[in-house]
Scaffold this motif. Structure first.
Motif, PDB file in Angstrom:
ATOM      1  N   LYS A 140      16.757  -2.783   5.048  1.00 53.88           N
ATOM      2  CA  LYS A 140      17.531  -1.976   3.982  1.00 53.88           C
ATOM      3  C   LYS A 140      16.729  -1.690   2.833  1.00 53.88           C
ATOM      4  O   LYS A 140      16.855  -0.706   2.250  1.00 53.88           O
ATOM      5  CB  LYS A 140      18.781  -2.711   3.509  1.00 53.88           C
ATOM      6  CG  LYS A 140      19.756  -3.013   4.437  1.00 53.88           C
ATOM      7  CD  LYS A 140      20.948  -3.929   3.922  1.00 53.88           C
ATOM      8  CE  LYS A 140      22.093  -4.188   5.030  1.00 53.88           C
ATOM      9  NZ  LYS A 140      23.048  -4.904   4.492  1.00 53.88           N
ATOM     10  N   GLU A 141      15.599  -2.404   2.713  1.00 53.70           N
ATOM     11  CA  GLU A 141      14.597  -1.987   1.555  1.00 53.70           C
ATOM     12  C   GLU A 141      14.064  -0.447   1.841  1.00 53.70           C
ATOM     13  O   GLU A 141      13.646   0.250   0.996  1.00 53.70           O
ATOM     14  CB  GLU A 141      13.392  -2.856   1.441  1.00 53.70           C
ATOM     15  CG  GLU A 141      13.829  -4.225   0.894  1.00 53.70           C
ATOM     16  CD  GLU A 141      14.096  -3.927  -0.689  1.00 53.70           C
ATOM     17  OE1 GLU A 141      13.480  -3.236  -1.203  1.00 53.70           O
ATOM     18  OE2 GLU A 141      15.223  -4.759  -1.134  1.00 53.70           O
ATOM     19  N   GLY A 142      13.927  -0.216   3.036  1.00 52.81           N
ATOM     20  CA  GLY A 142      13.580   1.444   3.458  1.00 52.81           C
ATOM     21  C   GLY A 142      12.130   1.620   3.109  1.00 52.81           C
ATOM     22  O   GLY A 142      11.387   0.664   3.007  1.00 52.81           O
ATOM     23  N   ASN A 143      11.760   2.776   3.384  1.00 52.05           N
ATOM     24  CA  ASN A 143      10.337   3.157   3.273  1.00 52.05           C
ATOM     25  C   ASN A 143      10.204   4.382   2.011  1.00 52.05           C
ATOM     26  O   ASN A 143      11.365   5.087   1.769  1.00 52.05           O
ATOM     27  CB  ASN A 143       9.976   3.758   4.614  1.00 52.05           C
ATOM     28  CG  ASN A 143       9.983   2.846   5.652  1.00 52.05           C
ATOM     29  OD1 ASN A 143       9.481   2.023   5.672  1.00 52.05           O
ATOM     30  ND2 ASN A 143      10.778   3.343   6.883  1.00 52.05           N
ATOM     31  N   VAL A 144       9.085   4.385   1.383  1.00 47.24           N
ATOM     32  CA  VAL A 144       8.927   5.288   0.530  1.00 47.24           C
ATOM     33  C   VAL A 144       7.662   6.384   0.993  1.00 47.24           C
ATOM     34  O   VAL A 144       6.794   5.934   1.305  1.00 47.24           O
ATOM     35  CB  VAL A 144       8.305   4.873  -0.844  1.00 47.24           C
ATOM     36  CG1 VAL A 144       8.138   5.779  -1.825  1.00 47.24           C
ATOM     37  CG2 VAL A 144       9.544   3.983  -1.464  1.00 47.24           C
ATOM     38  N   THR A 145       8.068   7.512   1.151  1.00 48.22           N
ATOM     39  CA  THR A 145       7.249   8.497   1.617  1.00 48.22           C
ATOM     40  C   THR A 145       6.543   9.228   0.175  1.00 48.22           C
ATOM     41  O   THR A 145       7.072   9.940  -0.337  1.00 48.22           O
ATOM     42  CB  THR A 145       7.732   9.520   2.614  1.00 48.22           C
ATOM     43  OG1 THR A 145       8.364   8.748   3.663  1.00 48.22           O
ATOM     44  CG2 THR A 145       6.667  10.486   3.260  1.00 48.22           C
ATOM     45  N   ILE A 146       5.178   9.066   0.363  1.00 50.49           N
ATOM     46  CA  ILE A 146       4.341   9.807  -0.753  1.00 50.49           C
ATOM     47  C   ILE A 146       3.286  10.785   0.030  1.00 50.49           C
ATOM     48  O   ILE A 146       2.800  10.423   1.027  1.00 50.49           O
ATOM     49  CB  ILE A 146       3.690   8.814  -1.708  1.00 50.49           C
ATOM     50  CG1 ILE A 146       2.750   7.977  -1.081  1.00 50.49           C
ATOM     51  CG2 ILE A 146       4.872   8.065  -2.450  1.00 50.49           C
ATOM     52  CD1 ILE A 146       1.841   7.126  -1.877  1.00 50.49           C
ATOM     53  N   TYR A 201       9.614   5.461  -6.736  1.00 50.32           N
ATOM     54  CA  TYR A 201      10.461   4.328  -5.899  1.00 50.32           C
ATOM     55  C   TYR A 201      11.719   4.278  -6.616  1.00 50.32           C
ATOM     56  O   TYR A 201      12.567   4.258  -5.917  1.00 50.32           O
ATOM     57  CB  TYR A 201       9.790   3.049  -5.733  1.00 50.32           C
ATOM     58  CG  TYR A 201      10.406   1.821  -5.232  1.00 50.32           C
ATOM     59  CD1 TYR A 201      10.699   1.872  -3.820  1.00 50.32           C
ATOM     60  CD2 TYR A 201      11.217   0.984  -5.943  1.00 50.32           C
ATOM     61  CE1 TYR A 201      11.458   0.843  -3.387  1.00 50.32           C
ATOM     62  CE2 TYR A 201      11.955   0.011  -5.398  1.00 50.32           C
ATOM     63  CZ  TYR A 201      12.117   0.069  -4.130  1.00 50.32           C
ATOM     64  OH  TYR A 201      12.774  -0.876  -3.573  1.00 50.32           O
ATOM     65  N   PHE A 202      11.923   3.824  -8.019  1.00 52.14           N
ATOM     66  CA  PHE A 202      12.912   3.633  -8.310  1.00 52.14           C
ATOM     67  C   PHE A 202      13.999   5.131  -8.436  1.00 52.14           C
ATOM     68  O   PHE A 202      15.195   4.886  -8.241  1.00 52.14           O
ATOM     69  CB  PHE A 202      12.832   3.390 -10.098  1.00 52.14           C
ATOM     70  CG  PHE A 202      12.738   2.041 -10.302  1.00 52.14           C
ATOM     71  CD1 PHE A 202      13.820   1.203 -10.163  1.00 52.14           C
ATOM     72  CD2 PHE A 202      11.420   1.500 -10.694  1.00 52.14           C
ATOM     73  CE1 PHE A 202      13.723  -0.313 -10.809  1.00 52.14           C
ATOM     74  CE2 PHE A 202      11.298   0.089 -10.916  1.00 52.14           C
ATOM     75  CZ  PHE A 202      12.354  -0.465 -11.095  1.00 52.14           C
ATOM     76  N   SER A 203      13.304   6.145  -8.449  1.00 53.97           N
ATOM     77  CA  SER A 203      14.007   7.432  -8.528  1.00 53.97           C
ATOM     78  C   SER A 203      14.788   7.415  -6.908  1.00 53.97           C
ATOM     79  O   SER A 203      15.899   8.012  -6.816  1.00 53.97           O
ATOM     80  CB  SER A 203      13.137   8.689  -8.647  1.00 53.97           C
ATOM     81  OG  SER A 203      13.480   9.795  -8.388  1.00 53.97           O
ATOM     82  N   GLU A 204      14.006   7.098  -6.006  1.00 56.10           N
ATOM     83  CA  GLU A 204      14.296   7.040  -4.647  1.00 56.10           C
ATOM     84  C   GLU A 204      15.428   6.241  -4.300  1.00 56.10           C
ATOM     85  O   GLU A 204      16.460   6.637  -3.676  1.00 56.10           O
ATOM     86  CB  GLU A 204      13.101   6.737  -3.750  1.00 56.10           C
ATOM     87  CG  GLU A 204      12.109   7.925  -3.463  1.00 56.10           C
ATOM     88  CD  GLU A 204      12.408   9.059  -2.841  1.00 56.10           C
ATOM     89  OE1 GLU A 204      12.692   8.984  -1.532  1.00 56.10           O
ATOM     90  OE2 GLU A 204      12.671  10.254  -3.378  1.00 56.10           O
ATOM     91  N   LYS A 205      15.648   5.268  -5.318  1.00 54.86           N
ATOM     92  CA  LYS A 205      16.618   4.196  -5.213  1.00 54.86           C
ATOM     93  C   LYS A 205      17.758   4.675  -6.069  1.00 54.86           C
ATOM     94  O   LYS A 205      18.767   3.971  -6.083  1.00 54.86           O
ATOM     95  CB  LYS A 205      16.240   2.888  -5.487  1.00 54.86           C
ATOM     96  CG  LYS A 205      15.152   2.145  -4.433  1.00 54.86           C
ATOM     97  CD  LYS A 205      15.810   2.141  -2.971  1.00 54.86           C
ATOM     98  CE  LYS A 205      14.826   1.566  -1.975  1.00 54.86           C
ATOM     99  NZ  LYS A 205      15.446   1.491  -0.661  1.00 54.86           N
ATOM    100  N   GLY A 206      17.627   5.740  -6.700  1.00 56.09           N
ATOM    101  CA  GLY A 206      18.989   6.066  -7.521  1.00 56.09           C
ATOM    102  C   GLY A 206      18.751   6.120  -9.034  1.00 56.09           C
ATOM    103  O   GLY A 206      19.565   6.220  -9.795  1.00 56.09           O
ATOM    104  N   ASN A 207      17.695   5.217  -9.560  1.00 61.91           N
ATOM    105  CA  ASN A 207      17.384   4.967 -10.943  1.00 61.91           C
ATOM    106  C   ASN A 207      16.505   5.829 -11.530  1.00 61.91           C
ATOM    107  O   ASN A 207      15.289   5.987 -11.312  1.00 61.91           O
ATOM    108  CB  ASN A 207      17.075   3.533 -10.964  1.00 61.91           C
ATOM    109  CG  ASN A 207      16.784   3.055 -12.640  1.00 61.91           C
ATOM    110  OD1 ASN A 207      16.942   3.803 -13.485  1.00 61.91           O
ATOM    111  ND2 ASN A 207      16.661   1.994 -12.723  1.00 61.91           N
ATOM    112  N   ASP A 208      16.797   7.167 -11.970  1.00 59.98           N
ATOM    113  CA  ASP A 208      15.970   8.120 -12.551  1.00 59.98           C
ATOM    114  C   ASP A 208      15.295   7.590 -13.803  1.00 59.98           C
ATOM    115  O   ASP A 208      14.245   8.706 -14.392  1.00 59.98           O
ATOM    116  CB  ASP A 208      16.479   9.278 -12.587  1.00 59.98           C
ATOM    117  CG  ASP A 208      17.104   9.703 -11.143  1.00 59.98           C
ATOM    118  OD1 ASP A 208      16.231   9.750 -10.206  1.00 59.98           O
ATOM    119  OD2 ASP A 208      18.267  10.495 -11.172  1.00 59.98           O
ATOM    120  N   PHE A 209      15.700   6.583 -14.562  1.00 61.27           N
ATOM    121  CA  PHE A 209      15.200   6.466 -15.871  1.00 61.27           C
ATOM    122  C   PHE A 209      14.973   4.872 -16.025  1.00 61.27           C
ATOM    123  O   PHE A 209      15.650   4.189 -16.925  1.00 61.27           O
ATOM    124  CB  PHE A 209      16.141   7.069 -17.059  1.00 61.27           C
ATOM    125  CG  PHE A 209      15.250   7.267 -18.270  1.00 61.27           C
ATOM    126  CD1 PHE A 209      14.154   7.943 -18.413  1.00 61.27           C
ATOM    127  CD2 PHE A 209      15.771   6.591 -19.277  1.00 61.27           C
ATOM    128  CE1 PHE A 209      13.704   8.232 -19.664  1.00 61.27           C
ATOM    129  CE2 PHE A 209      15.145   6.546 -20.529  1.00 61.27           C
ATOM    130  CZ  PHE A 209      14.224   7.647 -20.808  1.00 61.27           C
TER     131      PHE A 209
END
Length: 235
Positions: A11-17, A43-51
């Motif tokens: 569930k942690e998923g992956n982050v593509t950069i 990473y935070f942005s990908e999880k919905g936390n933009d700030f």
């Protein structure tokens, strides 16, 4: 590992950069701490936390919240990250981090690297070209000959590979001089020859044509060591 733990891990998923970020951050004068901070913001942005707050970011790193605040401020001042306004579904305005400046800088750096690599390749091709001419002529080129080579590339826009092919044609034809090579390049350009394959094909057809014409004009002479002669100046 239990099944529940495995599911949590998935569930942690992956982050593509972009891989180029990892290969070019040094050239962009980013430190490892700054790179890690940008990755955590992403990473935070990908999880919905933009700030995310400096405290949230620092909790993922080996720096304090105060150091994180200083790094964020420096990255904003240097144009790697920006703070923009956002709107929620309820119409409430809020602030969020934007990594668009980072992606813009990364693209510019990538294009700069491509340009530098192309320039280095062109320089190598030019050096190889001069070396090829001096090898065939058996001597250093004169200033006039060097200028002619430069004009073929800069003014007539002939690719170094095509110029090498023209040199080869001159050698085959037994007419190793710049006037003759210039005539070959002129004929190729007039006939749309732009690749080495086209040049080779055109050269073969030309020699076949000259051989046919010569055979029709005179009786063949017997020679112990026949040397083919093709004259591009007869075009």
């Amino acid at each position: 590992m239990k099944k529940a733990d495995m599911l949590d891990w998935l569930k942690e998923g992956n982050v593509t950069i972009p891989a180029v970020l990892l290969t070019q951050y040094k050239e962009m004068r980013l430190s490892e701490q700054e790179l890690a901070l940008l990755l955590h913001v992403f990473y935070f942005s990908e999880k919905g936390n933009d700030f995310p707050t400096p405290t949230e970011l620092a909790a993922r790193m080996t720096i304090s919240a105060f150091e994180c605040t200083d790094l964020l401020r420096a990255l904003i001042q240097r144009g790697f990250i920006s703070i923009i306004d956002g709107n929620s579904t309820e119409g409430i305005r809020y602030e969020k981090y934007s990594l668009e400046p980072l992606w813009d800088k990364l693209f510019d750096q990538f294009m700069l690297k491509r340009k530098q690599e192309k320039e280095l390749m062109e320089q190598k091709e030019e050096t190889d070209l001069y070396t090829a001419f001096e090898r065939e002529f058996g001597r250093p080129l004169s200033p006039f000959e060097c200028e002619s080579l430069a004009m073929w590339m800069d003014d007539d826009h002939h690719d170094p590979i095509i110029i090498k092919a023209a040199l080869r044609e001159a050698v085959i034809s037994g007419k190793l001089n710049f006037r003759y090579i210039d005539r070959i390049l002129f004929e190729w350009k007039k006939n749309g020859i732009k690749t080495i394959e086209q040049a080779k094909s055109y050269g073969r057809k030309f020699r076949q044509h000259q051989s046919t014409q010569r055979a029709g004009k005179e009786e063949p002479k017997v020679s112990a060591n026949p040397v083919p002669f093709y004259n591009w100046l007869e075009q």
